[in-house]
Design a protein around this motif. Structure first.
Motif, PDB file in Angstrom:
ATOM      1  N   LEU A 107       9.207 -20.764  -2.556  1.00 51.81           N
ATOM      2  CA  LEU A 107       9.523 -19.652  -3.554  1.00 51.81           C
ATOM      3  C   LEU A 107       8.528 -18.568  -3.629  1.00 51.81           C
ATOM      4  O   LEU A 107       7.416 -19.202  -4.303  1.00 51.81           O
ATOM      5  CB  LEU A 107      10.255 -19.799  -4.706  1.00 51.81           C
ATOM      6  N   PHE A 108       8.371 -17.484  -3.120  1.00 56.68           N
ATOM      7  CA  PHE A 108       9.375 -16.909  -2.319  1.00 56.68           C
ATOM      8  C   PHE A 108       8.882 -16.305  -1.419  1.00 56.68           C
ATOM      9  O   PHE A 108       7.521 -15.778  -1.369  1.00 56.68           O
ATOM     10  CB  PHE A 108      10.198 -15.711  -2.911  1.00 56.68           C
ATOM     11  N   ASN A 109       9.544 -15.884   0.030  1.00 58.92           N
ATOM     12  CA  ASN A 109       9.062 -14.930   1.155  1.00 58.92           C
ATOM     13  C   ASN A 109       8.649 -13.810   0.482  1.00 58.92           C
ATOM     14  O   ASN A 109       9.188 -13.086  -0.207  1.00 58.92           O
ATOM     15  CB  ASN A 109      10.217 -15.134   2.108  1.00 58.92           C
ATOM     16  N   ARG A 110       7.438 -13.329   1.063  1.00 58.04           N
ATOM     17  CA  ARG A 110       6.845 -11.766   0.926  1.00 58.04           C
ATOM     18  C   ARG A 110       7.084 -11.081   1.906  1.00 58.04           C
ATOM     19  O   ARG A 110       6.480 -10.970   2.853  1.00 58.04           O
ATOM     20  CB  ARG A 110       5.446 -11.958   0.387  1.00 58.04           C
ATOM     21  N   PRO A 111       8.313 -10.239   2.024  1.00 61.87           N
ATOM     22  CA  PRO A 111       8.963  -9.673   3.249  1.00 61.87           C
ATOM     23  C   PRO A 111       7.891  -8.315   3.576  1.00 61.87           C
ATOM     24  O   PRO A 111       7.060  -7.693   2.621  1.00 61.87           O
ATOM     25  CB  PRO A 111      10.209  -9.177   2.948  1.00 61.87           C
ATOM     26  N   PHE A 112       8.126  -7.782   4.760  1.00 62.43           N
ATOM     27  CA  PHE A 112       7.660  -6.619   5.115  1.00 62.43           C
ATOM     28  C   PHE A 112       8.207  -5.374   4.154  1.00 62.43           C
ATOM     29  O   PHE A 112       9.168  -5.714   3.901  1.00 62.43           O
ATOM     30  CB  PHE A 112       7.807  -6.060   6.390  1.00 62.43           C
ATOM     31  N   ARG A 113       7.168  -4.725   3.546  1.00 63.29           N
ATOM     32  CA  ARG A 113       7.531  -3.575   2.603  1.00 63.29           C
ATOM     33  C   ARG A 113       7.205  -2.116   3.304  1.00 63.29           C
ATOM     34  O   ARG A 113       6.241  -1.547   3.440  1.00 63.29           O
ATOM     35  CB  ARG A 113       6.634  -3.837   1.424  1.00 63.29           C
ATOM     36  N   PRO A 114       8.407  -1.387   3.687  1.00 60.58           N
ATOM     37  CA  PRO A 114       8.207  -0.278   4.402  1.00 60.58           C
ATOM     38  C   PRO A 114       7.893   1.006   3.631  1.00 60.58           C
ATOM     39  O   PRO A 114       8.140   0.896   2.278  1.00 60.58           O
ATOM     40  CB  PRO A 114       9.529  -0.025   5.025  1.00 60.58           C
ATOM     41  N   ASP A 115       7.149   1.603   4.127  1.00 60.97           N
ATOM     42  CA  ASP A 115       6.608   2.768   3.436  1.00 60.97           C
ATOM     43  C   ASP A 115       6.482   4.024   4.426  1.00 60.97           C
ATOM     44  O   ASP A 115       6.968   3.926   5.569  1.00 60.97           O
ATOM     45  CB  ASP A 115       5.176   2.745   2.718  1.00 60.97           C
ATOM     46  N   ILE A 116       6.298   5.322   4.018  1.00 58.50           N
ATOM     47  CA  ILE A 116       6.377   6.392   4.772  1.00 58.50           C
ATOM     48  C   ILE A 116       4.939   7.025   4.880  1.00 58.50           C
ATOM     49  O   ILE A 116       4.216   7.392   3.863  1.00 58.50           O
ATOM     50  CB  ILE A 116       7.302   7.315   4.426  1.00 58.50           C
ATOM     51  N   ASP A 117       4.312   7.066   6.103  1.00 61.42           N
ATOM     52  CA  ASP A 117       2.965   7.972   6.443  1.00 61.42           C
ATOM     53  C   ASP A 117       3.604   9.374   6.358  1.00 61.42           C
ATOM     54  O   ASP A 117       4.093   9.752   7.246  1.00 61.42           O
ATOM     55  CB  ASP A 117       2.469   7.464   7.672  1.00 61.42           C
ATOM     56  N   LEU A 118       2.675  10.314   5.428  1.00 61.04           N
ATOM     57  CA  LEU A 118       3.521  11.686   5.783  1.00 61.04           C
ATOM     58  C   LEU A 118       2.545  12.358   6.358  1.00 61.04           C
ATOM     59  O   LEU A 118       3.119  13.492   6.532  1.00 61.04           O
ATOM     60  CB  LEU A 118       2.875  12.135   3.773  1.00 61.04           C
ATOM     61  N   GLU A 119       1.211  11.878   7.089  1.00 54.24           N
ATOM     62  CA  GLU A 119       0.766  12.610   8.081  1.00 54.24           C
ATOM     63  C   GLU A 119       1.454  12.338   9.366  1.00 54.24           C
ATOM     64  O   GLU A 119       1.629  13.399  10.039  1.00 54.24           O
ATOM     65  CB  GLU A 119      -0.609  12.095   8.194  1.00 54.24           C
ATOM     66  N   THR A 120       1.789  11.006   9.634  1.00 61.12           N
ATOM     67  CA  THR A 120       2.548  10.977  11.087  1.00 61.12           C
ATOM     68  C   THR A 120       4.112  10.900  11.122  1.00 61.12           C
ATOM     69  O   THR A 120       4.872  11.068  12.126  1.00 61.12           O
ATOM     70  CB  THR A 120       2.065   9.754  11.591  1.00 61.12           C
ATOM     71  N   LEU A 121       4.640  10.990   9.647  1.00 58.73           N
ATOM     72  CA  LEU A 121       6.175  11.030   9.569  1.00 58.73           C
ATOM     73  C   LEU A 121       6.594   9.522  10.113  1.00 58.73           C
ATOM     74  O   LEU A 121       7.813   9.756  10.805  1.00 58.73           O
ATOM     75  CB  LEU A 121       6.656  12.262   9.781  1.00 58.73           C
ATOM     76  N   GLU A 122       5.991   8.697  10.013  1.00 60.86           N
ATOM     77  CA  GLU A 122       6.206   7.132  10.717  1.00 60.86           C
ATOM     78  C   GLU A 122       6.461   6.055   9.531  1.00 60.86           C
ATOM     79  O   GLU A 122       5.787   6.157   8.574  1.00 60.86           O
ATOM     80  CB  GLU A 122       5.384   6.874  11.636  1.00 60.86           C
ATOM     81  N   ILE A 123       7.009   5.214   9.886  1.00 56.85           N
ATOM     82  CA  ILE A 123       7.264   4.070   8.944  1.00 56.85           C
ATOM     83  C   ILE A 123       6.194   3.317   8.988  1.00 56.85           C
ATOM     84  O   ILE A 123       5.519   2.834  10.096  1.00 56.85           O
ATOM     85  CB  ILE A 123       8.605   3.346   9.160  1.00 56.85           C
ATOM     86  N   LYS A 124       5.381   2.805   7.992  1.00 58.34           N
ATOM     87  CA  LYS A 124       4.489   1.818   8.016  1.00 58.34           C
ATOM     88  C   LYS A 124       4.712   0.660   6.964  1.00 58.34           C
ATOM     89  O   LYS A 124       5.398   0.889   6.078  1.00 58.34           O
ATOM     90  CB  LYS A 124       3.000   2.589   7.612  1.00 58.34           C
ATOM     91  N   ASN A 125       3.600  -0.152   6.880  1.00 53.24           N
ATOM     92  CA  ASN A 125       3.709  -1.351   6.269  1.00 53.24           C
ATOM     93  C   ASN A 125       3.174  -0.892   4.974  1.00 53.24           C
ATOM     94  O   ASN A 125       1.896  -0.179   4.909  1.00 53.24           O
ATOM     95  CB  ASN A 125       2.889  -2.531   6.711  1.00 53.24           C
ATOM     96  N   ALA A 126       3.734  -0.869   3.463  1.00 54.46           N
ATOM     97  CA  ALA A 126       3.042  -0.311   2.333  1.00 54.46           C
ATOM     98  C   ALA A 126       1.988  -1.014   2.257  1.00 54.46           C
ATOM     99  O   ALA A 126       0.794  -0.333   1.605  1.00 54.46           O
ATOM    100  CB  ALA A 126       4.066  -0.563   1.226  1.00 54.46           C
ATOM    101  N   TYR A 127       1.750  -2.487   2.063  1.00 54.84           N
ATOM    102  CA  TYR A 127       0.674  -3.051   1.606  1.00 54.84           C
ATOM    103  C   TYR A 127       0.912  -4.423   2.129  1.00 54.84           C
ATOM    104  O   TYR A 127       1.810  -4.947   1.209  1.00 54.84           O
ATOM    105  CB  TYR A 127      -0.012  -2.845   0.133  1.00 54.84           C
ATOM    106  N   PRO A 128       0.406  -5.157   2.908  1.00 61.48           N
ATOM    107  CA  PRO A 128       0.768  -6.490   3.373  1.00 61.48           C
ATOM    108  C   PRO A 128       0.295  -7.562   2.521  1.00 61.48           C
ATOM    109  O   PRO A 128       1.030  -8.699   2.530  1.00 61.48           O
ATOM    110  CB  PRO A 128       0.249  -6.679   4.776  1.00 61.48           C
ATOM    111  N   LEU A 129      -0.801  -7.170   1.607  1.00 56.68           N
ATOM    112  CA  LEU A 129      -1.215  -8.223   0.668  1.00 56.68           C
ATOM    113  C   LEU A 129      -0.713  -8.216  -0.630  1.00 56.68           C
ATOM    114  O   LEU A 129      -0.646  -7.255  -1.387  1.00 56.68           O
ATOM    115  CB  LEU A 129      -2.849  -8.248   0.716  1.00 56.68           C
TER     116      LEU A 129
END
Length: 330
Positions: A195-217
């Motif tokens: 307990l518990f799995n820490r999942p991928f947390r999506p965020d948006i890169d405002l420069e590239t307008l792509e989805i990125k990992n907010a912060y993996p740690l």
């Protein structure tokens, strides 16, 4: 000197600190460093069926001109997948030869048949236990919560029936009745629950307008949810619980154990600060035990679980009580 050893899933661990699945557990050199620093067990970096399939598609794309025949396409796909699985098996085999602590294989697949196939191969190569990394996202509104729960139970039932090894499941917290889920998994004779799995947390890169990992740690503030649910459920079930997410210090590790965790999995803290963190946590656990007069971990694991603590209902509290004094009121 207090004895900080523990038992998790029937495995004897010299320390309650387990090196969690992550980038640092993908090489034999780092696995040895984790053991030398005092880890009680290591979880190999998860093998992801989705990643294997994606890599296989990329390889086939590079060789598409040779794969026009359907049989050739299928053959190349299979040998490409086998290549990545064999690399994992080699790491597992070498780890078993080189380490004296338990080695746990971690798996994340798309289908139950793949989960069982991969697990069986890892058991053959000596894995001391299998950790199934299970975290579905019910993104379709038509999917009802009962269906999500049913899928988990069907998965756990099939895994328990087919996998002949110590078996843990690493789950997320997004269930409508988490206590019921944990109780049901306990009834299926799953050996461990993380307990518990820490999942991928999506965020948006405002420069590239792509989805990125907010912060993996993770950071030190993220342990609260795991702490609450371990305290709520550890004394109600026989399944061994390991804590995960936000464990960066000995104080947090001790809190998890007081709540009922048999072990704690660490990853981000080691990535940020090096393998010496493991030694620091072990020392801190020992210092706490010496200060309180505990000779072994059994003396305090679960001491503050809801059923064992006279004020255990505090673990169920979800609203703030008034804690700000009149001097701070406006």
């Amino acid at each position: 000197m207090p004895d900080i050893s523990t038992s998790y899933m029937g495995l004897k661990l010299k320390s309650p600190v387990i090196m969690a699945s992550g980038p640092l557990t993908s090489s034999l050199d780092n696995l040895k460093k984790a053991e030398d620093a005092g880890c009680g067990a290591v979880v190999l970096k998860s093998i992801f069926e989705e990643q294997i399939e994606n890599d296989a598609r990329l390889e086939m794309g590079k060789n598409n001109e040779y794969l026009t025949h359907s049989d050739s396409h299928l053959y190349f796909s299979e040998i490409t997948k086998d290549y990545y699985i064999d690399r994992y098996l080699t790491l597992l085999e070498n780890a078993k030869k080189s380490l004296s602590i338990p080695v746990i294989a971690s798996i994340n697949c798309n289908s139950i048949s793949s989960w069982i196939e991969y697990s069986s191969r890892f058991v053959e190569f000596g894995a001391d236990a299998i950790e199934l990394n299970y975290f579905p996202i019910a993104s379709e509104a038509k999917v009802e919560s009962e269906d999500v729960d049913k899928a988990l139970f069907n998965f756990a039932k099939a895994a328990r029936e087919k996998i002949d090894a110590k078996l843990s499941i690493k789950i997320g917290s997004s269930y409508s009745s988490l206590s019921n889920v944990i109780k049901r998994l306990d009834g299926m004779k799953i050996d461990g629950l993380v307990l518990f799995n820490r999942p991928f947390r999506p965020d948006i890169d405002l420069e590239t307008l792509e989805i990125k990992n907010a912060y993996p740690l993770s950071d030190e503030s993220e342990y609260g949810l795991s702490l609450r649910w371990i305290a709520l459920m550890s004394a109600e079930v026989g399944i061994d619980i390991a804590a995960n997410t936000g464990i960066h210090t000995a104080d947090t590790a001790v809190k998890m154990m007081l709540a009922g965790a048999k072990a704690v999995e660490v990853c981000s803290a080691v990535i940020k600060n090096g393998f010496s963190v493991i030694s620091d946590i072990n020392k801190g656990i020992g210092d706490f035990m010496a200060k309180k007069g505990y000779e072994d971990t059994k003396s305090f694991i679960g001491l503050l679980a809801e059923e064992n603590y006279e004020k255990g209902d505090a673990w169920e509290r979800v609203q703030f009580l008034k804690t700000i004094g009149p001097q701070n009121e406006r």
